[in-house]
Design a protein around this motif. Structure first.
Motif, PDB file in Angstrom:
ATOM      1  N   UNK A 269      21.969  53.798  69.446  1.00 48.01           N
ATOM      2  CA  UNK A 269      22.899  54.111  68.356  1.00 48.01           C
ATOM      3  C   UNK A 269      22.155  54.626  67.124  1.00 48.01           C
ATOM      4  N   UNK A 270      21.020  54.014  66.832  1.00 47.43           N
ATOM      5  CA  UNK A 270      20.279  54.400  65.641  1.00 47.43           C
ATOM      6  C   UNK A 270      19.662  55.793  65.791  1.00 47.43           C
ATOM      7  N   UNK A 271      19.182  56.139  66.984  1.00 47.88           N
ATOM      8  CA  UNK A 271      18.636  57.480  67.207  1.00 47.88           C
ATOM      9  C   UNK A 271      19.709  58.532  66.934  1.00 47.88           C
ATOM     10  N   UNK A 272      20.907  58.293  67.430  1.00 44.23           N
ATOM     11  CA  UNK A 272      22.004  59.237  67.209  1.00 44.23           C
ATOM     12  C   UNK A 272      22.322  59.347  65.714  1.00 44.23           C
ATOM     13  N   UNK A 273      22.423  58.201  65.038  1.00 48.09           N
ATOM     14  CA  UNK A 273      22.783  58.209  63.619  1.00 48.09           C
ATOM     15  C   UNK A 273      21.736  58.944  62.783  1.00 48.09           C
ATOM     16  N   UNK A 274      20.473  58.673  63.029  1.00 50.93           N
ATOM     17  CA  UNK A 274      19.405  59.340  62.275  1.00 50.93           C
ATOM     18  C   UNK A 274      19.420  60.843  62.527  1.00 50.93           C
TER      19      UNK A 274
END
Length: 387
Positions: A269-274
């Motif tokens: 999720x964090x990879x996508x958000x960044x």
């Protein structure tokens, strides 16, 4: 004199196992093309049961009577590596080499199978010959989803992997997560191409992706409990062809590793958000694609205790700390049943996957002893009065 023990029987078959190992090493098969290796190993196994072909080039073979059994996994595939060991039995196939010890694992498994067969132990052994450990799609996943393990009443799965990070005559048998989940990602940043002399007229995806790569480095340190192990790494970056042209597309690929399943989902999720938000700050758009890999490899604590007892009884040194953010698709078995993956110390100091990696016959013996301890520990749990 009484009947030989299963451990004594194992010793009698190690010489033949070493010969088989050399044959397998000299004729390696790459992932997805393991039929010859499978057939050679099946010919070397005892018993008169008919093997069941699974996962295209894999097979399972039951040794013993009906009822719940213990599975022991042997991987069959080699790596696309040109061997540089110089031994007389080096690979005769250009660009293919058993650089991860799978030839050793298979030979050890054959020795264990003969020992269990000749000892007429009450718990059947299920020999699992697995293809495609080194590539996707995973051979272990295909076997796990086939239904053959349930059909054979496989109650537990045992694995052993040579590991030069450990000293000789030491085996790591550790409860909980011992190998990480592994997912690959691709980030594609779309911008607007143009002349490098007029950057204000373009939306530069290369600059945006550069900042994304830098921002990804803080995800683990700022999103994951410091007591948990995880990795987010970018390993390739490509964009543009000319020095005076701002490209319209930039692309990067990388890996996500985690020893906790909750962190696996969080990091994705964090990879996508960044990626999406940094790209948006540069008036670009980011697209993130994932290739699902292996889940966390979890060793069953009760099984680890039972196996460790047999290892200690044989005077084998125990390591209780080795865990790795490497991945192994043995985890698809550990998702479904109590499982134990052991890491086996080696006399060689060359790294896994290197062109000079060459475990010794002593390493073969220790691997076979670890597998037998795994089988016996699982059999103890299966036949316990309260099982």
């Amino acid at each position: 004199m009484g009947e030989p023990t299963v451990w004594e029987l194992l010793e009698r078959h190690l010489g033949r196992a070493a010969e088989l190992r050399r044959l397998l090493h000299s004729e390696p098969d790459l992932s997805g093309d393991e039929s010859m290796t499978r057939d050679r190993v099946l010919q070397a196994l005892p018993g008169d049961q008919t093997p069941v072909k699974v996962a295209e080039t894999g097979a399972v073979l039951r040794l013993g009577g009906p009822g719940p059994c213990i599975g022991v996994r042997g991987e069959m595939d080699a790596l696309p590596v040109t061997e540089q060991t110089g031994v007389p039995w080096a690979s005769r196939h250009d660009g293919a080499m058993h650089a991860c010890g799978h030839d050793l694992h298979l030979a050890a498994l054959v020795a264990v199978a003969w020992a269990v067969h000749e000892a007429r132990l009450p718990v059947p052994l299920l020999v699992v010959l697995q293809p495609r450990e080194e590539t996707y799609p995973s051979g272990a996943k295909d076997i796990a989803e086939h239904g053959i393990l349930e059909a054979e009443q496989c109650a537990a799965m045992i694995g052993a992997h040579i590991q030069p990070a450990l000293p000789p005559e030491v085996v790591a048998c550790v409860p909980g997560g011992v190998n990480a989940s592994s997912d690959e990602f691709e980030i594609r940043v779309h911008g607007t191409s143009g002349h490098a002399a007029y950057p204000h007229l373009s939306c530069d995806p290369l600059l945006a992706l550069s900042e994304i790569v830098v921002a990804l480095q803080s995800i683990v340190s700022r999103s994951v409990d410091p007591m948990s192990s995880a990795v987010v790494g970018v390993s390739s970056f490509a964009s543009g062809q000319a020095a005076n042209v701002i490209p319209g597309l930039a692309r990067a690929t990388g890996t996500i590793r985690a020893l906790d399943p909750r962190n696996r989902a969080l990091l994705r999720d964090r990879v996508v958000a960044v990626a999406e938000n940094v790209a948006r700050a540069h008036s670009c758009e980011a697209e993130v694609r994932f290739t699902d890999g292996e889940p966390v490899l979890e060793n069953d604590p009760a099984l680890v205790r039972a196996v460790s007892t047999h290892l200690a009884d044989q005077g084998i040194g125990l390591s209780t700390t080795l865990r790795s953010l490497g991945a192994d698709d043995f985890s698809f078995f550990s998702e479904r049943m109590p499982s134990a993956m052991m890491f086996v110390g080696s006399e060689t100091t060359d790294a896994l996957h290197s062109a000079s990696f060459l475990p010794t016959d002593a390493d073969l013996r220790l691997t076979a002893r670890a597998m037998l301890a795994g089988y016996l520990g699982a059999a103890d749990l299966l036949t316990a009065p309260d099982a």
